[in-house]
Enzyme design. Structure first.
Site, PDB file in Angstrom:
ATOM      1  N   CYS A   1       0.838  -1.204   0.000  1.00  0.00           N
ATOM      2  CA  CYS A   1       0.000   0.000   0.000  1.00  0.00           C
ATOM      3  C   CYS A   1       0.877   1.260   0.000  1.00  0.00           C
ATOM      4  CB  CYS A   1      -0.972  -0.051   1.165  1.00  0.00           C
ATOM      5  SG  CYS A   1      -2.381   1.064   0.990  1.00  0.00           S
TER       6      CYS A   1
ATOM      7  N   HIS B   1      -3.984  -5.558   1.371  1.00  0.00           N
ATOM      8  CA  HIS B   1      -3.726  -5.912   2.767  1.00  0.00           C
ATOM      9  C   HIS B   1      -4.302  -7.305   3.047  1.00  0.00           C
ATOM     10  CE1 HIS B   1      -2.328  -1.968   4.056  1.00  0.00           C
ATOM     11  NE2 HIS B   1      -3.348  -1.414   3.408  1.00  0.00           N
TER      12      HIS B   1
END
Length: 501
Positions: free
Chosen positions: A330, A419
């Protein structure tokens, strides 16, 4: 008992875990139970089934209940971006920023929103287990409180107060907390809980008698310390975890930036016998490492500046020169790119040069991406993978790399927006094989989490006073009685109609 609130003498005493354990205990006994936290502060978030984001702890608690997490379970979430500023998320959506100087004034308007979410859950479930935040005994935060006693009073629900004996001073913290509460708040405290006890319980008998006499409150239970594999809500508690595995074949270092988010991404890796995983916050701690991970970040620009100031850019360059690998997740992937362009002012505006190791330029977008992923990986093998995306910034991934988005030409550097991807056992095993580790367990991390939740539920059932658990467990019996009565009323009405005809 329709609802119960678990409050604690401080942050980190085990409120989240105890609520999760009670959720699991009730769910296993057929009680329809849901978690709730009026206000949370954490950079570790989860994406809900209704497309919002809530604190990671409430997602875990919903998992313990066997239900999908929704935004009602954590209607107000604060995600710290700096020492005095947090991103404000209400019912799963970003609504602005909150300055610490206005925290007490601004939060009062959320009580109605919080109450609506709580009432909705109460209408859908037999029991709602509510988690407090921090401590209820902060004189500077009492006025307008919606996170602890302010909410308990507004919703008119009983409270169990938890203290952590492993930290020391548990008798002082429990009695001191009660002393600071108002008379009505003290009356609302139904029982006390002592958490994380180690040793012989008989050695505590005198102290428990003193505590009950001093406070006039029963001790609901003394919960022993347990070796649980559950995600933690806050990264600082992880910094001391340096598991040494002499036989490890893969050494991983995770850089703990000041605004690191979603730190439970790495739990599945740390649980692998062949992996030694360390959290580091200085560049001289990096080696030995085969892989260095740049985790997610709540404020990418600030953490990238910190990375450079601490000399991690030079250390990472040296790591790559000697064949090491890097993974960016991310915000960590965005740091590894060429630049971050923030024309919309998401993180303050401007253009920031990245580390320039991945061919990606991130354009920050005004809308946050929130989505859950359940798909088949394209690389390194066609196996199931699941997780969630929660980020600002556009993405132009290479579909041949999914669930990864970008890879350097030499293959040393990878990036992903996903994630939780390592929780998928088959995918984790395939990725580890690509990293040269052929001894991956292949077990979905959810199974490990559920095993810990069951251990916790077993322990709570054994150590919490039955007379205090009974009203929670009785909720199912009341529901069954109501259902049976409704069925009998319908049958009687049907027979009466037939006689009338």
């Amino acid at each position: 008992m329709k609802a119960l609130m678990i409050q604690g003498t401080a942050s980190g005493v085990g409120k989240s875990v105890l609520v999760a354990g009670l959720c699991r205990l009730l769910a296993r006994n057929g009680v329809r139970v849901a978690p709730f936290k009026p206000q949370n502060m954490s950079n570790n978030a989860a994406v809900t089934v209704d497309g919002g984001e809530i604190g990671r702890a409430q997602a875990l608690q919903a998992f313990a209940c066997g239900i999908e997490a929704t935004v009602d379970m954590n209607p107000v979430l604060l995600k710290p971006e700096a020492d005095c500023t947090s991103q404000l998320i209400v019912r799963g959506r970003v609504v602005g920023k909150l300055e610490s100087a206005r925290f007490r004034e601004d939060r009062q308007q959320w009580l109605e929103i919080v109450q609506i979410s709580f009432d909705r859950l109460c209408s859908q479930y037999d029991v709602v287990l509510v988690e407090g935040a921090g401590s209820p005994a902060e004189p500077n935060l009492r006025a307008g409180d919606i996170a602890n006693m302010g909410f308990a009073e507004a919703a008119d629900i009983p409270v169990w107060l938890v203290g952590d004996i492993d930290c020391g001073g548990v008798f002082a913290s429990l009695t001191g907390t009660l002393a600071i509460l108002s008379a009505s708040e003290r009356q609302r405290v139904q029982a006390l809980v002592i958490n994380r006890f180690r040793g012989y319980l008989s050695l505590l008998d005198d102290g428990l008698q003193w505590l009950e006499q001093q406070t006039g409150k029963p001790v609901a239970g003394v919960i022993p310390w347990l070796p649980l594999e559950l995600p933690e809500e806050d990264a600082p508690y992880r910094l001391g975890k340096q598991p040494g595995k002499a036989a490890a074949s893969l050494h991983i270092a995770v850089i703990t930036c000041p605004r690191m988010s979603n730190c439970d991404d790495f739990d599945p890796l740390a649980s692998e016998p062949a992996i030694s995983l360390r959290f580091i916050h200085r560049s001289d701690q990096m080696q030995p490492a085969d892989l260095v991970i740049l985790p997610g970040s709540k404020h990418v620009a600030a953490d990238l500046a910190w990375l450079r100031a601490e000399g991690f850019d030079k250390a990472l360059e040296h790591h790559l020169r000697y064949g090491g690998r890097i993974l960016g997740i991310c915000g960590g992937m965005q740091m590894l790119g060429q630049a971050i362009i923030d024309d919309t002012g998401v993180e303050g505006g401007g253009r920031i040069a990245g580390l320039n190791w991945l061919d990606i330029t991130t354009q920050m977008l005004p809308e946050k991406t929130l989505k859950r992923i359940d798909a088949t990986a394209a690389w390194p093998a066609a196996v199931p993978v699941h997780g969630y995306e929660i980020h600002y910034g556009d993405d132009h991934p290479d579909p041949a790399l999914f669930p990864f988005s970008h890879r350097s030409a030499d293959g040393q550097i990878l990036g992903t927006y996903l994630h939780g991807l390592f929780a998928s056992g088959a995918f984790r095993a395939a990725w580890l094989a690509e990293m040269g580790v052929t001894t991956g367990t292949g077990e979905d991390h959810a199974h490990r989490i559920m095993a810990s939740l069951d251990l916790l539920a077993d322990t709570l059932e054994q150590h919490i006073a039955p007379d205090l658990l009974a009203p929670l467990l009785a909720s199912r019996m009341r529901r069954d009685e109501c259902a049976n009565k409704a069925a009998m009323d319908t049958t009687n009405h049907s027979h009466s109609s037939l006689r009338h005809e």
